[in-house]
Design an enzyme around this catalytic site. Sequence first.
Site, PDB file in Angstrom:
ATOM      1  N   TRP A   1      -3.175  -2.379  -1.537  1.00  0.00           N
ATOM      2  CA  TRP A   1      -2.965  -3.807  -1.833  1.00  0.00           C
ATOM      3  C   TRP A   1      -3.702  -4.535  -0.724  1.00  0.00           C
ATOM      4  O   TRP A   1      -3.302  -4.459   0.442  1.00  0.00           O
ATOM      5  CB  TRP A   1      -1.468  -4.123  -1.825  1.00  0.00           C
TER       6      TRP A   1
ATOM      7  N   LYS B   1      10.536 -15.089 -12.773  1.00  0.00           N
ATOM      8  CA  LYS B   1      10.254 -13.926 -13.635  1.00  0.00           C
ATOM      9  C   LYS B   1       9.086 -14.223 -14.561  1.00  0.00           C
ATOM     10  O   LYS B   1       8.192 -13.402 -14.725  1.00  0.00           O
ATOM     11  CB  LYS B   1      11.461 -13.551 -14.500  1.00  0.00           C
TER      12      LYS B   1
ATOM     13  N   GLU C   1       5.606 -14.606 -12.595  1.00  0.00           N
ATOM     14  CA  GLU C   1       5.016 -13.437 -11.931  1.00  0.00           C
ATOM     15  C   GLU C   1       4.470 -12.396 -12.900  1.00  0.00           C
ATOM     16  O   GLU C   1       3.539 -11.687 -12.564  1.00  0.00           O
ATOM     17  CB  GLU C   1       5.969 -12.813 -10.898  1.00  0.00           C
TER      18      GLU C   1
ATOM     19  N   CYS D   1       0.851  -1.182   0.000  1.00  0.00           N
ATOM     20  CA  CYS D   1       0.000   0.000   0.000  1.00  0.00           C
ATOM     21  C   CYS D   1       0.887   1.234   0.000  1.00  0.00           C
ATOM     22  O   CYS D   1       1.976   1.228   0.567  1.00  0.00           O
ATOM     23  CB  CYS D   1      -0.947   0.096   1.189  1.00  0.00           C
TER      24      CYS D   1
ATOM     25  N   ASN E   1      -1.147   1.547   6.106  1.00  0.00           N
ATOM     26  CA  ASN E   1      -0.404   0.457   5.473  1.00  0.00           C
ATOM     27  C   ASN E   1       0.055  -0.456   6.602  1.00  0.00           C
ATOM     28  O   ASN E   1       0.650   0.017   7.562  1.00  0.00           O
ATOM     29  CB  ASN E   1       0.786   1.081   4.721  1.00  0.00           C
ATOM     30  N   GLY E   2      -0.231  -1.755   6.505  1.00  0.00           N
ATOM     31  CA  GLY E   2       0.180  -2.669   7.574  1.00  0.00           C
ATOM     32  C   GLY E   2      -1.014  -3.489   8.035  1.00  0.00           C
ATOM     33  O   GLY E   2      -2.067  -3.514   7.378  1.00  0.00           O
TER      34      GLY E   2
ATOM     35  N   ARG F   1       3.433  -0.315  -5.087  1.00  0.00           N
ATOM     36  CA  ARG F   1       3.229  -0.906  -3.760  1.00  0.00           C
ATOM     37  C   ARG F   1       1.856  -1.565  -3.629  1.00  0.00           C
ATOM     38  O   ARG F   1       1.584  -2.234  -2.635  1.00  0.00           O
ATOM     39  CB  ARG F   1       3.373   0.168  -2.684  1.00  0.00           C
TER      40      ARG F   1
ATOM     41  N   LYS G   1       5.367  -4.513  -5.037  1.00  0.00           N
ATOM     42  CA  LYS G   1       6.823  -4.464  -5.097  1.00  0.00           C
ATOM     43  C   LYS G   1       7.462  -4.798  -3.764  1.00  0.00           C
ATOM     44  O   LYS G   1       8.445  -5.511  -3.690  1.00  0.00           O
ATOM     45  CB  LYS G   1       7.242  -3.070  -5.566  1.00  0.00           C
TER      46      LYS G   1
ATOM     47  N   HIS H   1      14.227 -37.103 -11.515  1.00  0.00           N
ATOM     48  CA  HIS H   1      13.602 -37.568 -10.274  1.00  0.00           C
ATOM     49  C   HIS H   1      12.151 -37.098 -10.136  1.00  0.00           C
ATOM     50  O   HIS H   1      11.624 -37.038  -9.032  1.00  0.00           O
ATOM     51  CB  HIS H   1      14.444 -37.112  -9.077  1.00  0.00           C
TER      52      HIS H   1
ATOM     53  N   GLU I   1      15.316 -18.242 -10.854  1.00  0.00           N
ATOM     54  CA  GLU I   1      14.985 -16.840 -11.093  1.00  0.00           C
ATOM     55  C   GLU I   1      14.259 -16.669 -12.432  1.00  0.00           C
ATOM     56  O   GLU I   1      13.302 -15.909 -12.535  1.00  0.00           O
ATOM     57  CB  GLU I   1      16.271 -16.003 -11.029  1.00  0.00           C
TER      58      GLU I   1
HETATM   59  O1  M6R Z   1      12.558  -5.953  -1.602  1.00  0.00           O
HETATM   60  P1  M6R Z   1      13.020  -7.361  -1.444  1.00  0.00           P
HETATM   61  O2  M6R Z   1      14.231  -7.668  -2.271  1.00  0.00           O
HETATM   62  O3  M6R Z   1      13.208  -7.779  -0.030  1.00  0.00           O
HETATM   63  O4  M6R Z   1      11.841  -8.230  -2.048  1.00  0.00           O
HETATM   64  C1  M6R Z   1      11.873  -9.627  -2.005  1.00  0.00           C
HETATM   65  C2  M6R Z   1      10.815 -10.215  -2.898  1.00  0.00           C
HETATM   66  O5  M6R Z   1       9.546  -9.804  -2.506  1.00  0.00           O
HETATM   67  C3  M6R Z   1      11.026  -9.838  -4.368  1.00  0.00           C
HETATM   68  O6  M6R Z   1      12.284 -10.213  -4.835  1.00  0.00           O
HETATM   69  C4  M6R Z   1       9.953 -10.489  -5.255  1.00  0.00           C
HETATM   70  O7  M6R Z   1      10.124 -11.877  -5.280  1.00  0.00           O
HETATM   71  C5  M6R Z   1       9.996  -9.905  -6.656  1.00  0.00           C
HETATM   72  N1  M6R Z   1       8.666  -9.642  -7.133  1.00  0.00           N
HETATM   73  C6  M6R Z   1      10.632 -10.804  -7.652  1.00  0.00           C
HETATM   74  O8  M6R Z   1      10.659 -10.265  -8.925  1.00  0.00           O
END
Ligand code: M6R
Length: 612
Positions: free
Chosen positions: A75, A489, A492, A2, A101-102, A27, A607, A508, A485
């Site tokens: 969010w 990517k 998401e 948020c 926020n929280g 956010r 984010k 396996h 990774e």
């Molecule tokens: O801000 P941070 O690096 O701590 O965030 C960690 C994850 O939330 C972040 O890397 C998330 O997995 C991304 N959306 C990946 O692209």
Amino acid sequence: MCGIVGYIGKKNSLPIIIEGLRRLEYRGYDSAGVSIINDKAKVLNYKKVGRVGEMNDNIDKDIFQGSIGIGHTRWATHGVPNDVNAHPHFDMDDNVVIVHNGIIENYKQIKTKLLAEGFQFSSDTDTEVLANLINYYFRQTNDFEKSVRLALNEVEGTYGLACLCAKEPDKVIVARNGSPLLLGVGIEETIVSSDASAVINHTKNVVYLEDGDMAILTKNGFKMKTIHDVKIYREAHKIDFLLEDIEKSGYDHFMLKEICEQPDTIQNTYRGRINFDSGIAKLGGLDSVFDKMLNAKRFIITACGTAWHAGLVGEYMIEQFCRIPVEVEYASEFRYRRPIIDEDDVVILISQSGETADTLAALREAKKFGATTIGIVNVIGSTIAREVDAGTYVHAGPEIGVASTKAFTSQVMSLALITMMIAAEKNTISKESLIEIATELRNIPGKIKKMIDAKEDYKKVADAFKNANNVLYLGRGFNFPVALEGALKLKEISYIHAEGYPAAEMKHGPIALIDENMPVVFIAPQDRTYDKIISNIEEVKARKGRIIALASDDDDNINSYADYVLRVPKTLALFAPILNVIPLQFLSYYVAASRGCDVDQPRNLAKSVTVE
Ligand code: M6R
């Protein structure tokens, strides 16, 4: 998650709040709202499901005029995204207005108490409970500041919040516990925001709130106190980035811009930190704990998501070159599983935002047991950066796209520098190898640039499998985390199911999934694992899987095995993850863009995950 923006000063607040919320949309973006106090001291409210842009199109700007206001982009945590659950929230007397926020963890108990007192609620949110709790105390004290303080002493959980009071319409009160909040200090104006991107257009001077801080903002400035009513002073800091760093600058998406920035960002990570003649690296921020690092019984690296993948690369690097045992833990697991930690452990926290709730909690857990804590963080002045014993900034600059790209490569580069620093001091690496690594390090930005120039080739491959339902990513050694990774990517931002595996693990279980519809991305550099990877490719081919291979520039042999080849310049094993991830970033980007997905703001994500 948020985003919060508030304004108090002499200007019309709505455009400033909307512009700030747009910058904070990374956010959260399921609903948006504002409350403005007009010149007749009346509170005007607007909130709806949808994005900040829709609010901007629909809100009546002739009516919503006033120089005090607060706004929110949401969010959802408590309650589905709908108009009622959107922020701001009001108490039943329409006196207290709040954006938050929280998570208020004990909101159910508080709600029960307030219901017994005759309070009524119209939403499912914890925030509405907080607004009513503040007003519950206002009814008794007739004092806004005191009421906020009493309420905050009663709640358990996390908050970054800004609130207004219809009966004291000359102020904004803000407070923080666990969710970031800062004050942008301008001339005759103060802007409150979840992060600096919303204030940079107005001022470069910011004051960060610490947990337990409150600030009372009026048109004459602000005063700060703890929620226990103790006066405090917090130093002002200068924002270290430029407005253009947080704009798209002609790119279709922030993600594409951030992928293409990597030749520069990677240089920013190592600039001034390595002697190219000797190969000796030095990260000044770690000076105070360097002895502890050298004598550590083990390293524990903890992080979430992409940062966790970088941590996994770090494990391979540190164990191979420094001969120190390393464990890599998901921060969310680490904090709850009663880990065994003591003063001889060094715990490395990796986080782009420096605000991820689980990583922050892991840091606090590690400190409790006396471990030395080190941060590898991008956002300067963030909570993790401030709370660790020592740390290094990766200097990747603001990362706005929800999918992390340039932060990952800079995190891996930071870990490579740490590895070189320790290995040199412990003599676990030869002088020649150090110089060889340093020499190659200098070539990395140019090699990334070469791949960026070839992005159309990656796009063609993306076109070929944009309609896939599942994709498997396989790699070995340093490139296993890159496979993870690559898969993250893709899923998401394009919503295609993808999994990363160590290539040899395929036999396996995952091999059962292979058929003519299954694309398999193999990371196949010409290192000591090459022949094994080729065998794995053959196993997939035998089952009619479609092969996409990431291979070195001069590897002609791969053509006879792969349906598509993504070319990557040759490099040393230590830097292979940095180069190999670039085509995978492009692949995900182009697949998602061609499927019409919202690349920068994928569904359900935010984010910075500041809730558990
Ligand atoms: O801000 P941070 O690096 O701590 O965030 C960690 C994850 O939330 C972040 O890397 C998330 O997995 C991304 N959306 C990946 O692209």
